[in-house]
Design a protein around this motif. Sequence first.
Motif, PDB file in Angstrom:
ATOM      1  N   PRO A 131       0.823  -1.206   0.000  1.00 56.80           N
ATOM      2  CA  PRO A 131       0.000   0.000   0.000  1.00 56.80           C
ATOM      3  C   PRO A 131       0.861   1.262   0.000  1.00 56.80           C
ATOM      4  O   PRO A 131       1.851   1.356   0.730  1.00 56.80           O
ATOM      5  CB  PRO A 131      -0.799  -0.119   1.302  1.00 56.80           C
ATOM      6  CG  PRO A 131       0.036  -0.984   2.189  1.00 56.80           C
ATOM      7  CD  PRO A 131       0.918  -1.834   1.328  1.00 56.80           C
ATOM      8  N   PHE A 132       0.490   2.221  -0.827  1.00 60.21           N
ATOM      9  CA  PHE A 132       1.102   3.547  -0.830  1.00 60.21           C
ATOM     10  C   PHE A 132       0.169   4.513  -0.107  1.00 60.21           C
ATOM     11  O   PHE A 132      -1.021   4.580  -0.418  1.00 60.21           O
ATOM     12  CB  PHE A 132       1.294   4.072  -2.254  1.00 60.21           C
ATOM     13  CG  PHE A 132       2.447   3.465  -3.001  1.00 60.21           C
ATOM     14  CD1 PHE A 132       3.678   4.097  -3.031  1.00 60.21           C
ATOM     15  CD2 PHE A 132       2.291   2.276  -3.692  1.00 60.21           C
ATOM     16  CE1 PHE A 132       4.740   3.552  -3.732  1.00 60.21           C
ATOM     17  CE2 PHE A 132       3.344   1.722  -4.399  1.00 60.21           C
ATOM     18  CZ  PHE A 132       4.577   2.358  -4.417  1.00 60.21           C
ATOM     19  N   MET A 133       0.700   5.260   0.855  1.00 60.72           N
ATOM     20  CA  MET A 133      -0.034   6.371   1.455  1.00 60.72           C
ATOM     21  C   MET A 133       0.290   7.620   0.635  1.00 60.72           C
ATOM     22  O   MET A 133       1.463   7.947   0.435  1.00 60.72           O
ATOM     23  CB  MET A 133       0.394   6.586   2.903  1.00 60.72           C
ATOM     24  CG  MET A 133       0.021   5.475   3.860  1.00 60.72           C
ATOM     25  SD  MET A 133      -1.761   5.367   4.189  1.00 60.72           S
ATOM     26  CE  MET A 133      -2.080   6.970   4.934  1.00 60.72           C
ATOM     27  N   ILE A 134      -0.733   8.321   0.167  1.00 63.69           N
ATOM     28  CA  ILE A 134      -0.541   9.537  -0.614  1.00 63.69           C
ATOM     29  C   ILE A 134      -1.120  10.711   0.175  1.00 63.69           C
ATOM     30  O   ILE A 134      -2.322  10.753   0.449  1.00 63.69           O
ATOM     31  CB  ILE A 134      -1.234   9.448  -1.986  1.00 63.69           C
ATOM     32  CG1 ILE A 134      -0.724   8.230  -2.768  1.00 63.69           C
ATOM     33  CG2 ILE A 134      -1.020  10.737  -2.768  1.00 63.69           C
ATOM     34  CD1 ILE A 134       0.730   8.296  -3.147  1.00 63.69           C
ATOM     35  N   GLU A 135      -0.245  11.652   0.555  1.00 62.44           N
ATOM     36  CA  GLU A 135      -0.707  12.858   1.247  1.00 62.44           C
ATOM     37  C   GLU A 135      -0.674  14.026   0.269  1.00 62.44           C
ATOM     38  O   GLU A 135       0.376  14.368  -0.291  1.00 62.44           O
ATOM     39  CB  GLU A 135       0.156  13.182   2.464  1.00 62.44           C
ATOM     40  CG  GLU A 135      -0.345  14.421   3.207  1.00 62.44           C
ATOM     41  CD  GLU A 135       0.372  14.697   4.506  1.00 62.44           C
ATOM     42  OE1 GLU A 135       0.015  15.698   5.169  1.00 62.44           O
ATOM     43  OE2 GLU A 135       1.283  13.923   4.862  1.00 62.44           O
ATOM     44  N   PHE A 136      -1.822  14.647   0.079  1.00 58.36           N
ATOM     45  CA  PHE A 136      -1.951  15.779  -0.830  1.00 58.36           C
ATOM     46  C   PHE A 136      -1.609  17.065  -0.079  1.00 58.36           C
ATOM     47  O   PHE A 136      -2.288  17.440   0.877  1.00 58.36           O
ATOM     48  CB  PHE A 136      -3.370  15.845  -1.397  1.00 58.36           C
ATOM     49  CG  PHE A 136      -3.716  14.664  -2.279  1.00 58.36           C
ATOM     50  CD1 PHE A 136      -3.510  14.720  -3.637  1.00 58.36           C
ATOM     51  CD2 PHE A 136      -4.225  13.487  -1.734  1.00 58.36           C
ATOM     52  CE1 PHE A 136      -3.809  13.640  -4.465  1.00 58.36           C
ATOM     53  CE2 PHE A 136      -4.529  12.401  -2.538  1.00 58.36           C
ATOM     54  CZ  PHE A 136      -4.315  12.479  -3.908  1.00 58.36           C
ATOM     55  N   LYS A 137      -0.553  17.738  -0.531  1.00 58.40           N
ATOM     56  CA  LYS A 137      -0.064  18.915   0.179  1.00 58.40           C
ATOM     57  C   LYS A 137      -0.072  20.131  -0.730  1.00 58.40           C
ATOM     58  O   LYS A 137      -0.143  20.023  -1.963  1.00 58.40           O
ATOM     59  CB  LYS A 137       1.353  18.655   0.704  1.00 58.40           C
ATOM     60  CG  LYS A 137       1.451  17.444   1.634  1.00 58.40           C
ATOM     61  CD  LYS A 137       2.819  17.291   2.246  1.00 58.40           C
ATOM     62  CE  LYS A 137       3.044  18.257   3.377  1.00 58.40           C
ATOM     63  NZ  LYS A 137       4.284  17.956   4.134  1.00 58.40           N
ATOM     64  N   THR A 138       0.015  21.317  -0.109  1.00 61.26           N
ATOM     65  CA  THR A 138       0.092  22.572  -0.853  1.00 61.26           C
ATOM     66  C   THR A 138       1.293  23.370  -0.372  1.00 61.26           C
ATOM     67  O   THR A 138       1.846  23.104   0.702  1.00 61.26           O
ATOM     68  CB  THR A 138      -1.185  23.421  -0.660  1.00 61.26           C
ATOM     69  OG1 THR A 138      -1.361  23.678   0.738  1.00 61.26           O
ATOM     70  CG2 THR A 138      -2.409  22.686  -1.184  1.00 61.26           C
ATOM     71  N   ALA A 139       1.699  24.330  -1.169  1.00 61.15           N
ATOM     72  CA  ALA A 139       2.848  25.158  -0.827  1.00 61.15           C
ATOM     73  C   ALA A 139       2.581  25.940   0.449  1.00 61.15           C
ATOM     74  O   ALA A 139       1.442  26.257   0.795  1.00 61.15           O
ATOM     75  CB  ALA A 139       3.157  26.125  -1.976  1.00 61.15           C
ATOM     76  N   GLU A 140       3.661  26.274   1.169  1.00 60.04           N
ATOM     77  CA  GLU A 140       3.546  27.047   2.405  1.00 60.04           C
ATOM     78  C   GLU A 140       3.309  28.522   2.069  1.00 60.04           C
ATOM     79  O   GLU A 140       4.128  29.163   1.411  1.00 60.04           O
ATOM     80  CB  GLU A 140       4.825  26.898   3.232  1.00 60.04           C
ATOM     81  CG  GLU A 140       5.114  25.458   3.656  1.00 60.04           C
ATOM     82  CD  GLU A 140       4.094  24.942   4.643  1.00 60.04           C
ATOM     83  OE1 GLU A 140       3.712  25.679   5.556  1.00 60.04           O
ATOM     84  OE2 GLU A 140       3.674  23.775   4.479  1.00 60.04           O
ATOM     85  N   THR A 141       2.184  29.050   2.525  1.00 63.23           N
ATOM     86  CA  THR A 141       1.818  30.425   2.163  1.00 63.23           C
ATOM     87  C   THR A 141       2.774  31.458   2.742  1.00 63.23           C
ATOM     88  O   THR A 141       2.922  32.552   2.196  1.00 63.23           O
ATOM     89  CB  THR A 141       0.389  30.742   2.647  1.00 63.23           C
ATOM     90  OG1 THR A 141       0.327  30.532   4.067  1.00 63.23           O
ATOM     91  CG2 THR A 141      -0.623  29.830   1.960  1.00 63.23           C
ATOM     92  N   GLY A 189       9.166  35.210  -2.403  1.00 58.45           N
ATOM     93  CA  GLY A 189       9.403  34.629  -3.713  1.00 58.45           C
ATOM     94  C   GLY A 189       9.174  33.143  -3.791  1.00 58.45           C
ATOM     95  O   GLY A 189       9.563  32.505  -4.779  1.00 58.45           O
ATOM     96  N   GLY A 190       8.548  32.584  -2.774  1.00 61.70           N
ATOM     97  CA  GLY A 190       8.300  31.147  -2.765  1.00 61.70           C
ATOM     98  C   GLY A 190       7.144  30.741  -3.650  1.00 61.70           C
ATOM     99  O   GLY A 190       6.454  31.589  -4.246  1.00 61.70           O
ATOM    100  N   ALA A 191       6.930  29.446  -3.735  1.00 62.77           N
ATOM    101  CA  ALA A 191       5.864  28.911  -4.580  1.00 62.77           C
ATOM    102  C   ALA A 191       4.498  29.295  -4.025  1.00 62.77           C
ATOM    103  O   ALA A 191       4.289  29.340  -2.811  1.00 62.77           O
ATOM    104  CB  ALA A 191       5.990  27.391  -4.674  1.00 62.77           C
TER     105      ALA A 191
END
Length: 390
Positions: free
Chosen positions: A166-176, A182-184
């Motif tokens: 089994p693969f655990m997939i965690e959906f993440k977003t860039a750090e605001t 100049g970050g993502a």
Amino acid sequence: MGHIVKAAAACSLISSALGSSTCGYTKNGLKWTNAVRMNEIQVIGTHNSYHLEAPVEAKQVQTELLPNVTNYWYSHPSLDIQAEYMSIRNFELDVFADPDGGRYARPLITERTGTEPPPEDVMNKPGVKVLHVSDVDVWSTCHTLIDCLKVVKKWSQVHPDHVPIPFMIEFKTAETGFIEAGGATPLPWNDTALLDGVDEEIRSVFAPEELITADDLRQGKLTLEQSVLTYGWPDLDSARGRVLFLMDNGPGPIRDAYATGRPSLEGRVLFTNSEPGESDCAFQKLNDPRGEENIANIRRQVEAGYWVRTRSDEPVGTILGNDVTGMRDAAFASGAQIVSTDFPAYGMTSRWHVDYAVRFKGGKAAACNPVNAPANCQALELEPEEYVRN
């Protein structure tokens, strides 16, 4: 595909009250009989399986930007090395949406410290990226979802009798917080088109006969949950050499977007992290096995027929606390099919003057589940002996 576990001669009824029988039922090559099932074992997984510790030159900047920074200072070997030499049979990947490519190609921390950024030719291509914390903790053994999956697939093809992974997939977003510097910029995952893309990428690596999905488990007009609770999971033997995908994120906008119009995950690849009573509930993430109430709850879910993931430690507090092994022991006793750790080998905690690891006896890749395994499981060889390389 090889076969190790031998099915019993006769099929049995799952529930005489429901009149439901799994005798000889087969779907996508998966079988339902009274042999040991794929949910009647335990495997050990790694937390943030792709993760590499930051270079020395970047650690001071990490200290300034991240709380509890020592929690980020650990490394795992490549995924195939974990499978081959550490008997790991569960991987966790943190994924970031990057449909146009280049969003995470020039992290702030590499710009500030002069350290080498991730390979630009890979990061500039459209596709899902794998990293921990955008702009600050970005070092990985594999940088894209497809590349990570290809590493495991190559290993799997050489070891066709492995238990399902089994693969655990965690959906993440860039750090605001890093945008002004100049970050993502964040790209939320609660977007059906982006989630469709994840399914497509997984299917581009694994063929249907190499996967286990909700479509395989649903029977008749039953929901996914009803099918799992009534008929159970496929035989372990028929699930060998395959992989399945589990959503780490709990009930919320991402899970809702993924299941929109697909209440039992029709056509989907991932099993959602859901709650009992929901039509899509076949898997639950119950990370804390500590305490009588928590361990009893996990055992109830396993006995009912759900697939469960729990954790054996939390860096670095578990290692530095007064009870180093208590969470690990509870995790194994809980019967959760996945026990996830940051420390799958001895030596990884030595920097804190503690000897600790999460392993099965003899370094094996799987063990009979202490909650729901049938009595004959202990006499079976769950994987070939030659797969164990200590």
